[in-house]
Design a protein around this motif. Structure first.
Motif, PDB file in Angstrom:
ATOM      1  N   GLN A  57       4.853  -6.541  -0.671  1.00 50.36           N
ATOM      2  CA  GLN A  57       4.223  -7.122  -1.849  1.00 50.36           C
ATOM      3  C   GLN A  57       5.202  -6.993  -3.012  1.00 50.36           C
ATOM      4  N   GLU A  59       5.111  -6.924  -7.041  1.00 45.35           N
ATOM      5  CA  GLU A  59       4.203  -6.802  -8.182  1.00 45.35           C
ATOM      6  C   GLU A  59       4.951  -7.133  -9.465  1.00 45.35           C
ATOM      7  N   LEU A  65       0.406 -10.063  -8.054  1.00 43.59           N
ATOM      8  CA  LEU A  65       0.998  -9.706  -6.764  1.00 43.59           C
ATOM      9  C   LEU A  65       1.306 -10.946  -5.936  1.00 43.59           C
ATOM     10  N   THR A  67       2.976 -11.891  -1.824  1.00 46.01           N
ATOM     11  CA  THR A  67       3.474 -11.410  -0.539  1.00 46.01           C
ATOM     12  C   THR A  67       4.865 -11.986  -0.300  1.00 46.01           C
TER      13      THR A  67
END
Length: 93
Positions: A57, A59, A65, A67
């Protein structure tokens, strides 16, 4: 939402470890296929980061967030690396 992001980010590894650094990301629109990706320059390089590939992930500020998967890693200086990322799903910027 914008087409690019450049600034602070944290890469969250599969085990939950977080690595702070700087990200440079953009949205790709080629041939009707939308995707996103870019690079991440970590503040520190760990063994876990070197072995990371999938299920990560990224951030961004304000708890956004996304992927990502690691698609490459190259050495910049003796102690720095540049990690290439490919986004999965909607872009977080």
């Amino acid at each position: 939402m914008t087409a690019t992001y450049s600034g602070p980010a944290r890469l969250i590894l599969v085990g939950g470890a977080c690595i702070s650094g700087m990200a440079s990301l953009s949205i790709n629109q080629r041939g009707g296929v939308n995707g996103w990706g870019g690079t991440f320059r970590p503040d520190e390089v760990t063994t876990d980061l070197r072995n990371a590939v999938e299920g990560l992930q990224l951030e961004l500020p304000y708890d956004r967030l996304g992927t990502v998967a690691v698609t490459g890693m190259r050495k910049l200086l003796a102690t720095q690396v540049l990690v290439s990322l490919a986004g999965r799903g909607p872009a977080p910027f």
